[in-house]
Write an enzyme that holds these catalytic residues in place. Structure first.
Site, short mmCIF file in Angstrom:
data_model
loop_
_atom_site.label_atom_id
_atom_site.label_comp_id
_atom_site.label_asym_id
_atom_site.label_seq_id
_atom_site.Cartn_x
_atom_site.Cartn_y
_atom_site.Cartn_z
N HIS A 49 -3.84 4.04 14.18
CA HIS A 49 -5.31 4.01 14.19
C HIS A 49 -5.88 5.38 13.81
O HIS A 49 -6.93 5.79 14.30
CB HIS A 49 -5.85 3.53 15.54
CG HIS A 49 -5.62 2.06 15.76
ND1 HIS A 49 -6.44 1.09 15.24
CD2 HIS A 49 -4.62 1.41 16.39
CE1 HIS A 49 -5.98 -0.12 15.58
NE2 HIS A 49 -4.87 0.05 16.27
N THR A 50 -5.15 6.07 12.96
CA THR A 50 -5.63 7.35 12.43
C THR A 50 -6.10 7.22 10.98
O THR A 50 -6.91 8.01 10.54
CB THR A 50 -4.51 8.42 12.48
OG1 THR A 50 -3.35 7.87 11.86
CG2 THR A 50 -4.18 8.81 13.91
N GLY A 140 3.46 -12.04 10.17
CA GLY A 140 2.70 -12.03 11.43
C GLY A 140 3.32 -11.13 12.49
O GLY A 140 3.01 -11.26 13.67
N ALA A 141 4.20 -10.22 12.09
CA ALA A 141 4.90 -9.36 13.06
C ALA A 141 4.35 -7.95 13.08
O ALA A 141 4.92 -7.06 13.69
CB ALA A 141 6.39 -9.34 12.74
N SER A 144 3.32 -5.54 8.05
CA SER A 144 2.62 -5.43 6.77
C SER A 144 3.18 -6.32 5.67
O SER A 144 3.37 -5.88 4.53
CB SER A 144 2.57 -3.98 6.30
OG SER A 144 1.83 -3.23 7.21
N SER A 145 3.40 -7.58 6.01
CA SER A 145 3.81 -8.51 4.96
C SER A 145 2.70 -8.66 3.92
O SER A 145 2.98 -8.87 2.74
CB SER A 145 4.20 -9.87 5.56
OG SER A 145 3.13 -10.40 6.30
N ASP A 189 -0.73 0.97 5.21
CA ASP A 189 0.30 -0.03 4.89
C ASP A 189 0.57 -0.08 3.38
O ASP A 189 1.72 -0.11 2.94
CB ASP A 189 -0.14 -1.42 5.37
CG ASP A 189 -0.63 -1.41 6.80
OD1 ASP A 189 -0.27 -0.47 7.55
OD2 ASP A 189 -1.38 -2.32 7.18
N TYR A 243 -9.79 -5.14 15.93
CA TYR A 243 -9.51 -4.04 15.01
C TYR A 243 -10.83 -3.49 14.47
O TYR A 243 -11.08 -2.28 14.47
CB TYR A 243 -8.60 -4.54 13.87
CG TYR A 243 -8.20 -3.46 12.89
CD1 TYR A 243 -7.04 -2.72 13.09
CD2 TYR A 243 -8.97 -3.18 11.77
CE1 TYR A 243 -6.66 -1.73 12.20
CE2 TYR A 243 -8.61 -2.20 10.87
CZ TYR A 243 -7.45 -1.47 11.09
OH TYR A 243 -7.09 -0.50 10.20
C1 GLA Z 1 -3.07 -1.97 10.75
C2 GLA Z 1 -3.87 -1.55 9.54
C3 GLA Z 1 -3.59 -0.11 9.15
C4 GLA Z 1 -3.71 0.82 10.36
C5 GLA Z 1 -2.95 0.25 11.55
C6 GLA Z 1 -3.18 1.05 12.80
O1 GLA Z 1 -1.70 -1.99 10.44
O2 GLA Z 1 -3.56 -2.38 8.45
O3 GLA Z 1 -4.47 0.29 8.12
O4 GLA Z 1 -5.07 1.06 10.68
O5 GLA Z 1 -3.32 -1.09 11.83
O6 GLA Z 1 -2.63 2.32 12.65
#
Ligand code: GLA
Length: 398
Positions: A49-50, A140-141, A144-145, A189, A243
């Site tokens: 979350h940066t 869904g895990a 980053s699929s 991602d 989010y």
């Molecule tokens: C998800 C988002 C990313 C990032 C993370 C938290 O994976 O797709 O862009 O913000 O959450 O770090």
């Protein structure tokens, strides 16, 4: 290992042959793609979350990849088939537009035509195409699929010849995800999927999008380690709304503090004193301390790579996500605790939170035992059975 689910990464040959044969099954005998491309899922060592706060993060590519076989067309029709979905997904590129407009598209194909749309918006000549997709990136895990899907199409349709070109493709994938698929994600991602190199973690500055490769080969450290990923299978709860809410809270706090993004906060005590309520203070404290943890881990990796010390930083990161940012769920907290109890150097949740996966940095050779302990604790708690994978820092899309 009995009874424990391991998600195996396909090797390139297997991925390629799967999509080549799916292409022929979908588009007819004798029909051949122009080529095959692939892109990895990602895990994040530290820096959660940066990205949308202009801070830094340290993700790396998984060996698990999404494969695409694609043939360009003369017209602007897009026809897609997937090893994971039924039926043919179709759209006309000239009709695709952002969420909320008449061009809005839905379903998994939105991520794909989103990339083509964004490349066209950036001035590239992108025609329609026939393509098929197959993937061993767990869906869904929190691995980053969707970024893997975008990145595989980005390298199939665009120029990936050097890092600057890859940064431009990353920007197109982020636009695809934000504007066409409608997910307000922050760019980590897609960067990991397009700009990682094997044996390294990717240090990203999410204000300038400058990237530095930080050597990370856990097996070569003293003591040696390995990266175990625990897919908790926790049902995602209100993911999108939560989010977006965290992102909005950070943007509000930045406005109150008079900075463009929270990465510009130079004194945490001063910032906390200026914020109106406890929730805002905790959100900001997470972001500012998390950015410092990225620096700390990069420092540790650069000076010999003391993995037990890295592990302690991961645990501190998890506690901050749990207590200050409030994005964990019981499955994530229990997985971290169980991994550490079983001897992990450290562990923490990765990605957006509210479900998804945990990264555990464990002593080399202990992943199977740590996984068995986590699975047993999950069973005793009445949670769904988790799944596991081993994450060797791998190469970006190609
Ligand atoms: C998800 C988002 C990313 C990032 C993370 C938290 O994976 O797709 O862009 O913000 O959450 O770090």
């Amino acid at each position: 290992m009995t009874g424990i689910v391991w998600n195996r990464a396909w090797d390139r040959e297997e991925g390629e042959s799967r999509v080549r044969s799916l292409f022929t099954r979908t588009f007819g005998a004798g029909q051949l793609p122009d080529g095959v491309w692939s892109a990895p899922g990602r895990i994040n060592l530290i820096g959660e979350h940066t990205d949308y706060n202009g801070g830094s993060c340290l993700p790396f590519a998984l060996p698990h990849r999404t494969y695409v076989a694609l043939r360009r067309r003369e017209d602007d029709l897009v026809q897609l088939s997937s090893g994971q979905e039924d039926g043919l997904w179709t759209a006309r590129l000239s009709e695709v537009g952002p969420v909320g407009t008449s061009g809005e598209v839905s379903g998994w194909g939105a991520y794909v035509v989103g990339v083509a749309w964004a490349l066209r918006e950036a001035g590239h000549d992108v025609p329609g195409f026939d393509a098929v997709v197959d993937s061993c990136v767990p869906y869904g895990a929190g691995l980053s699929s969707s970024a893997a899907l975008e990145a595989a199409f980005a390298v199939a349709l665009g120029d990936a010849s050097d890092d600057a070109a890859r940064a431009a493709l990353t920007a197109a994938c982020v636009r695809a995800e934000n504007e066409i698929a409608g997910a307000p994600t922050g760019g980590m991602d897609q960067s990991a999927a397009l700009r990682s190199t094997a044996g390294h973690a990717l240090l990203l500055d999410c204000t300038t999008w400058a990237a530095r490769q930080v050597p990370f080969a856990p097996g070569a450290h003293e003591p040696a380690g390995e990266v175990l990923v625990i897919d908790t299978k926790a049902p995602h709860q209100l993911v999108d709304g939560q989010y977006a809410a965290r992102r909005a809270a950070c943007e509000d706090a930045a406005r109150t503090l008079g900075v463009a993004t929270l990465s510009e906060v130079t004194s945490l005590p001063d910032a906390l004193a200026q914020l109106p309520d406890d929730t805002a203070r905790r959100r900001v404290r997470h972001v500012v301390t998390e950015i410092a943890r990225v620096d700390e881990v990069v420092g540790l990796l650069s000076s010999g790579g003391d993995l037990p010390a890295v592990g302690r930083v991961l645990v501190a990161g998890h506690e901050s996500l749990r207590d200050d940012y409030e994005v964990t769920v019981p499955e994530l907290d229990v997985a971290v605790e169980a991994a550490v109890d079983a001897g992990a150097f450290g562990a923490r949740m990765v990605g957006g939170g509210f479900g998804g996966s945990v990264i555990a940095l464990v002593p080399a050779g202990s992943a199977v035992d740590v996984a068995a302990h986590v699975a047993a604790v999950f069973a005793a708690r009445g949670f769904a059975a988790p799944a596991f994978l081993l994450a060797e820092p791998s190469d970006a899309a190609s």
